[in-house]
Design a protein around this motif. Sequence first.
Motif, PDB file in Angstrom:
ATOM      1  N   LEU A 176     -19.482  47.321   8.245  1.00 51.26           N
ATOM      2  CA  LEU A 176     -19.942  47.240   9.625  1.00 51.26           C
ATOM      3  C   LEU A 176     -18.616  47.366  10.263  1.00 51.26           C
ATOM      4  O   LEU A 176     -17.562  46.673  10.188  1.00 51.26           O
ATOM      5  N   PHE A 177     -18.599  48.421  11.084  1.00 47.63           N
ATOM      6  CA  PHE A 177     -17.014  48.778  11.900  1.00 47.63           C
ATOM      7  C   PHE A 177     -17.444  48.496  13.317  1.00 47.63           C
ATOM      8  O   PHE A 177     -18.364  48.686  13.992  1.00 47.63           O
ATOM      9  N   VAL A 185     -29.389  44.858  16.804  1.00 42.98           N
ATOM     10  CA  VAL A 185     -30.056  44.979  15.499  1.00 42.98           C
ATOM     11  C   VAL A 185     -30.080  46.479  14.942  1.00 42.98           C
ATOM     12  O   VAL A 185     -30.121  47.323  15.545  1.00 42.98           O
ATOM     13  N   PHE A 186     -29.757  46.393  13.576  1.00 44.54           N
ATOM     14  CA  PHE A 186     -29.587  47.310  12.753  1.00 44.54           C
ATOM     15  C   PHE A 186     -30.625  47.273  11.691  1.00 44.54           C
ATOM     16  O   PHE A 186     -30.941  46.288  11.127  1.00 44.54           O
ATOM     17  N   LYS A 243     -23.769  52.655   9.041  1.00 46.88           N
ATOM     18  CA  LYS A 243     -24.586  53.533   8.091  1.00 46.88           C
ATOM     19  C   LYS A 243     -25.354  54.523   9.155  1.00 46.88           C
ATOM     20  O   LYS A 243     -26.615  54.841   9.144  1.00 46.88           O
ATOM     21  N   GLY A 244     -24.516  55.226  10.152  1.00 49.35           N
ATOM     22  CA  GLY A 244     -24.984  56.144  10.875  1.00 49.35           C
ATOM     23  C   GLY A 244     -25.734  55.608  12.171  1.00 49.35           C
ATOM     24  O   GLY A 244     -26.316  56.548  13.061  1.00 49.35           O
ATOM     25  N   GLN A 245     -26.006  54.365  12.294  1.00 48.02           N
ATOM     26  CA  GLN A 245     -26.514  53.663  13.458  1.00 48.02           C
ATOM     27  C   GLN A 245     -25.309  53.198  14.308  1.00 48.02           C
ATOM     28  O   GLN A 245     -24.319  52.758  13.976  1.00 48.02           O
ATOM     29  N   GLU A 246     -25.546  53.391  15.522  1.00 52.87           N
ATOM     30  CA  GLU A 246     -24.421  52.965  16.556  1.00 52.87           C
ATOM     31  C   GLU A 246     -25.060  52.285  17.683  1.00 52.87           C
ATOM     32  O   GLU A 246     -26.034  52.600  18.242  1.00 52.87           O
ATOM     33  N   ARG A 247     -24.440  51.071  17.961  1.00 52.27           N
ATOM     34  CA  ARG A 247     -24.855  50.389  19.262  1.00 52.27           C
ATOM     35  C   ARG A 247     -23.674  50.134  20.171  1.00 52.27           C
ATOM     36  O   ARG A 247     -22.194  50.244  19.534  1.00 52.27           O
ATOM     37  N   GLN A 248     -23.694  49.603  21.307  1.00 53.60           N
ATOM     38  CA  GLN A 248     -22.456  49.433  22.197  1.00 53.60           C
ATOM     39  C   GLN A 248     -22.688  48.341  23.043  1.00 53.60           C
ATOM     40  O   GLN A 248     -23.852  48.113  23.772  1.00 53.60           O
ATOM     41  N   THR A 249     -21.826  47.487  23.105  1.00 59.00           N
ATOM     42  CA  THR A 249     -21.777  46.153  24.202  1.00 59.00           C
ATOM     43  C   THR A 249     -21.575  46.734  25.388  1.00 59.00           C
ATOM     44  O   THR A 249     -21.439  47.802  25.740  1.00 59.00           O
TER      45      THR A 249
END
Length: 154
Positions: free
Chosen positions: A71-72, A57-58, A34-40
Motif C-alpha cells: 500500500l503506497f 476502501v480498496f 494494485k491499480g486503485q487510487e484514492r486521495q485525501t
Amino acid sequence: MAIGFMEVLVVKAKGLPLSDLFARIDPYVLIQYKGQERQTSVVHEGGSNPVWNEKFVFRAEYPGSGDQFKLFFKIKDKDFFSADDFLGQAEIYVEDLLALGAENGRSELHPRKYRVVGADQSYCGEIEVGITFTLKEEDESLDEDIGGWKESDY
C-alpha cells in the motif's frame, strides 16, 4: 481466492518538510493499491503536522494475482500555480493482514506511525495509518429461485 475490502484510515502526519518558503504547505495524500487510487482532502495551510482522519476502501484479493501487496502513500503539497510538490512517501506491506483476514474473516492493524521518506530515501516525517481487511461474504442469491425460475448461467 478470498475477496474482500481493505479499509484504510489516514489519521495524520508529523514532521513533514516545508516546501514553500513564504507560505504554509497544503498537504494531501495519494493512496495507491494494485491499480486503485484514492486521495485525501487538501489540508489548507496544514503545515508540517496535518490531520485528515479520512477512510478509504480498496478491493483486495488474497492470494490474488502477482505478489505486490504494498500500500503506497505519496504525500504532496498542493500548489495552485505550479506542479504539486512531492513531500515524501511511505509503504505498508499488507500480505500478512490479508492472509489473516482470509482465514478469520477480518483482520486489523490499529492506527500506528510509519516512516515517511523523501526521493533520496532520507527520513522526512511520519504518517499515522490504520488498516482493516474484511472478507466479503459469498453471494448466495445466485442459487435462489427467482420468480419460479432458476437463474441461467448465461
